[in-house]
Design a protein around this motif. Structure first.
Motif, PDB file in Angstrom:
ATOM      1  N   UNK A  60       0.937  -1.167  -0.108  1.00 54.41           N
ATOM      2  CA  UNK A  60      -0.069   0.015  -0.057  1.00 54.41           C
ATOM      3  C   UNK A  60       0.888   1.238   0.082  1.00 54.41           C
ATOM      4  N   UNK A  61       1.965   1.227   0.608  1.00 59.14           N
ATOM      5  CA  UNK A  61       2.910   2.475   0.596  1.00 59.14           C
ATOM      6  C   UNK A  61       3.347   2.670  -0.526  1.00 59.14           C
ATOM      7  N   UNK A  62       3.800   1.575  -1.270  1.00 59.99           N
ATOM      8  CA  UNK A  62       4.139   1.690  -2.582  1.00 59.99           C
ATOM      9  C   UNK A  62       3.199   2.253  -3.652  1.00 59.99           C
ATOM     10  N   UNK A  63       2.181   1.526  -3.469  1.00 62.90           N
ATOM     11  CA  UNK A  63       0.951   2.005  -4.223  1.00 62.90           C
ATOM     12  C   UNK A  63       0.635   3.624  -4.245  1.00 62.90           C
ATOM     13  N   UNK A  64       0.610   3.939  -2.861  1.00 60.08           N
ATOM     14  CA  UNK A  64       0.140   5.289  -2.614  1.00 60.08           C
ATOM     15  C   UNK A  64       1.532   6.224  -3.154  1.00 60.08           C
ATOM     16  N   UNK A  65       2.747   5.649  -2.746  1.00 63.71           N
ATOM     17  CA  UNK A  65       3.796   6.573  -3.503  1.00 63.71           C
ATOM     18  C   UNK A  65       3.586   6.706  -4.998  1.00 63.71           C
ATOM     19  N   UNK A  66       3.614   5.719  -5.703  1.00 66.21           N
ATOM     20  CA  UNK A  66       3.376   5.834  -7.244  1.00 66.21           C
ATOM     21  C   UNK A  66       2.238   6.667  -7.370  1.00 66.21           C
ATOM     22  N   UNK A  67       1.157   6.380  -6.858  1.00 72.25           N
ATOM     23  CA  UNK A  67      -0.281   7.012  -7.348  1.00 72.25           C
ATOM     24  C   UNK A  67      -0.089   8.494  -7.056  1.00 72.25           C
ATOM     25  N   UNK A  68       0.442   8.718  -5.714  1.00 73.91           N
ATOM     26  CA  UNK A  68       0.666  10.339  -5.306  1.00 73.91           C
ATOM     27  C   UNK A  68       1.583  11.193  -6.670  1.00 73.91           C
TER      28      UNK A  68
END
Lengths: 99, 692
Positions: free
Chosen positions: B225-233
């Motif tokens: 989720x952190x990785x997803x959040x980072x990329x999505x951000x």
């Protein structure tokens, strides 16, 4: 109105003087009422006439009609003022008028 | 044009709306992209994670193999059976790798719990689970028993229970266990040892190919989720920046287009207020706005042309208005006042008054059928024709005869004119009038009321060129008044469409008709206006008032000598004498004098002969001289007789056909400049004049 009448051969000469108006016209008319007039050579010396009204004109017209065909009629020495009246009324065309 | 209202607009609304729409669309776009992309990003992160975990599992298997090898080398315990690589088994309820008992708590085997190493290496964690054998586990149990066949239990060699026994720990997630049981492999989310993780299970098989356990490698969901959040951000900001850039560009375009629209708007606003810009509109584009600009320019040209034509029409209307005489006559002899109040634009009514010579005043009123320029042009022509012919000294009926014939020429448009003309002899008061289909005027005679001056009306002008008009006469006395008008007066309408009418007109004139002409007309107009009550009128309202005041030549210089005579030939000499004496005393030239006397003689004789048949009477002769003019007047009370109507003898007839009568009156008419007759109060009045 003075009317002098003289015979000179076949010519019957009237020498008129004065005003030929309503009042004097009957006088001249009486002179010309004679049936014998019709065959005459009439000459009117108008030198003394300084005025003519319709009454006078009527006499000349009637006389001219009367002598027409059987005699003759001529107005001589017509005063210019009077001649103008003859002109206005067209009489100059049907009458022998000399000035 | 000049009255056009300034249009009130909010010049910024379109621009704001476009901006709001762009903004809303941008937010929508960003949200959609973000939602769909986040899912993909998550999938991608999971895929990446899976491949990494696959590597981890292989690494673990390698480690196990290496450990086995090392153990053999290290321990030197050659007699023990050595399993093949990855040869797992469960014997007597315990897990063996070859002959090695996994998780037996001995130091020798402890490092076979290699999975702890993983955290240090890749950040993953790993566990090994064993399949519960067909028969219950007896080894190293936690004393609780109760294992079920097919369950997978975690192998935790270093895990001790409360009594210090090594235990084979926790169950694997039931859902996962079922999937593994069916397919042997599972990738995805699962609850492993009480933690929600993203993980991969890889089976362990014994030498017979039987599944005896699984290796689980996983990572915390948090990591994904952190990785997803980072990329999505990152993606979010990327989209926001791109959309903002697009917005800026769109806004710039919109601003540019709207600015051009603004230019066009201001141009149009100028035109709408009647101020035509000198240069054509140029929006500097070649797109649809170019067409707009072209159309505006063409429209402007057309409007300019219209403006020019309407200006010319206005000029035409002015010319027409100025054609009507506006300097009204007010003198001792007469007063004239008039006005035309046009209903709309250029009308067809007109009035006119003018002197045809020193002593004759003509008054005209007319109404041209139709409206606008054709009627106005026709009106101008009709007015000029009537005036010209009247000033040539023609009789009124002849004026209309000729004007009519000329108006008929080439009148293809069927325009016609109703007209009434009267010519007043200011000396005698004789009014000679002719009517071409016009409503008759009102006349006031001798302090009485107004009444219509009726006469048989002739055909309207400009209809048939063969029409012959008849004229009528009447004698006006000083103080008499004549009122001419067009039907716009009597047909003025109020709100209920009732007409002003003849009765109101007559009543008003009867009350106010004696006031000054201008006052009468203004009063009448005010009365019509109050009747109409502000209702717009469809017809021109035109009126003219003539006030006859004094017989010219009777006041001032004209000394009248008058005498009565018996109407008899016997008195002719006296009458002529009186005339001669009077005229001679006034230095009349002899030739004229002689002519005057002739007239006296002719008229007097006539009266004496015919005026009083079988009776006696008197005749009065008045003579005056003024301004080189002789005026004579005969008055008698005999039978009515108008010598001016007597037929003139035809002086061109040959001798045989010449009438010997009628010469006298004819002579008088020829001699005198003018002869007029009237019958008043039982008297014949014959007046004649002659200039000298």
């Amino acid at each position: 109105m003075e009317i002098r009448k003289e015979t000179d051969g076949t010519v019957l000469r009237f020498t008129l003087s004065g005003r030929l108006d309503t009042l004097s016209a009957p006088e001249l008319e009486k002179e010309l009422n004679d049936p014998l007039i019709r065959t005459q050579e009439l000459v009117f010396d108008m030198a003394g006439v300084d005025y003519i009204s319709s009454a006078g004109l009527r006499i000349f017209l009637c006389t001219q009609k009367a002598v027409s065909g059987s005699g003759s009629m001529k107005l001589i020495r017509v005063n210019p003022d009077v001649k103008e009246i003859f002109d206005i009324t067209g009489f100059s065309g049907i009458m022998d008028i000399e000035q | 044009m000049k009255n056009a209202k300034k249009i009130k607009i909010n010049v910024h609304s379109l621009r704001s709306r476009i901006r709001i729409v762009i903004l809303l669309l941008s937010v929508l776009l960003i949200a959609t992209v973000e939602i769909t992309m986040t899912r993909s990003i998550r999938n991608m992160a999971e895929q990446a994670m899976l491949s990494r975990m696959e590597g981890d599992i292989n690494y673990i298997k390698d480690l196990i193999w290496q450990a086995d090898h090392d153990r053999k080398t290290y321990s030197g315990n050659q007699d023990k059976p050595v399993a093949e690589d990855g040869d797992w088994s469960i014997q007597d309820g315990a897990l063996f790798y070859g002959t090695i008992l996994i998780g037996d708590g001995t130091e020798e085997n402890a490092y076979l719990e290699p999975f702890q190493l993983m955290k240090g290496r890749t950040g993953s964690f790993s566990y090994t689970f064993v399949r519960c054998p067909d028969e219950g586990l007896t080894w190293a149990g936690d004393g609780k028993g109760g294992y079920q066949q097919g369950h997978y239990l975690r192998v935790a060699g270093s895990t001790l229970d409360s009594e210090g026994n090594t235990i084979i720990g926790t169950y694997i997630d039931k859902k996962v266990a079922d999937i593994i049981e069916a397919t042997g492999i599972y990738c995805g989310y699962a609850n492993v040892v009480g933690e929600q993780v993203f993980c991969m299970y890889s089976p362990l098989t014994d030498q017979n190919g039987n599944r005896v356990g699984v290796i689980v490698v996983g990572r915390s969901v948090e990591v994904i989720e952190a990785q997803t959040r980072k990329t999505a951000g990152l993606l979010f900001w990327l989209i926001v920046v791109s959309v903002l850039l697009v917005d800026i560009v769109l806004n710039a375009f919109a601003t540019r287009w709207i600015a051009k629209l603004d230019i066009a708007n201001h141009y149009l606003m100028d035109i709408s207020t009647g101020a035509f810009p000198r240069k054509p509109l140029d929006l500097h584009t070649r797109d649809e706005l170019y067409v707009t600009a072209q159309c505006i320019n063409e429209m402007t040209d057309a409007l300019k042309e219209k403006e020019r034509i309407s200006g010319e029409l206005e000029a035409a209307a002015n010319i027409q208005r100025y054609m009507l005489p506006r300097e009204f006559a007010e003198n001792e002899a007469f007063g004239v006042n008039a006005f035309m109040y046009p209903a709309k634009e250029v009308g067809g009514d007109f009035y006119d008054f003018f002197m045809t010579d020193e002593d004759h005043l003509a008054v005209v009123i007319a109404d041209v059928s139709g409206k606008g320029v054709p009627a106005a042009m026709f009106m101008a022509i009709a007015k000029m024709l009537i005036k010209n012919h009247a000033q040539m000294g023609l009789k009124p009926c002849e004026v209309f005869n000729r004007a009519n014939a000329l108006l008929c020429e080439g009148n293809e448009t069927s325009i016609f004119v109703t007209a009434w003309m009267g010519v007043l002899d200011l000396r005698s008061g004789k009014l000679t009038y002719v009517n071409a289909g016009h409503n008759p005027p009102l006349i006031r005679l001798k302090d009485g009321g107004f009444d219509w001056l009726k006469s048989k009306p002739g055909m309207v002008l400009a209809a048939f060129d063969t029409v012959k008009y008849e004229q009528n006469e009447l004698i006006m006395s000083p103080g008499d008044r004549l009122f001419l008008y067009t039907d716009g007066v009597t047909e003025a309408m109020d709100a209920e469409n009732s007409l002003y009418g003849s009765k109101r007109l007559k009543d008003h004139l009867d009350v106010h008709g004696a006031e000054a002409p201008a006052q009468v007309l203004n009063g009448l107009k005010a009365d019509i206006d109050s009747f109409a009550g502000g209702q717009e009128q469809f017809d021109d309202i035109t009126m003219l008032m003539l006030d006859y005041r004094e017989k010219a030549g009777e006041g001032g210089n004209c000394e009248t000598a008058e005498r009565d005579f018996p109407a008899a030939e016997a008195a002719l000499q006296d009458a002529i004498g009186f005339a001669e004496e009077t005229l001679a005393a006034r230095q009349i030239p002899a030739r004229i004098l002689s002519r005057m006397l002739m007239a006296v003689e002719e008229i007097f004789t006539n009266i004496a002969k015919f005026a009083y048949p079988g009776g006696e009477g008197t005749v009065s002769l008045g003579i005056c001289t003024e301004d080189k003019t002789v005026r004579m007047r005969f008055t008698d009370q005999g039978v009515p007789f108008d010598p001016t109507q007597a037929e003139d003898p035809d002086i061109d007839l040959p001798l045989e056909q010449r009438e010997t009568g009628g010469l006298g009156i004819y002579l008088v008419k020829e001699i005198m400049d003018e002869v007029t007759y009237s019958r008043e109060n039982g008297r014949n009045i014959l007046q004649m004049t002659r200039k000298y």
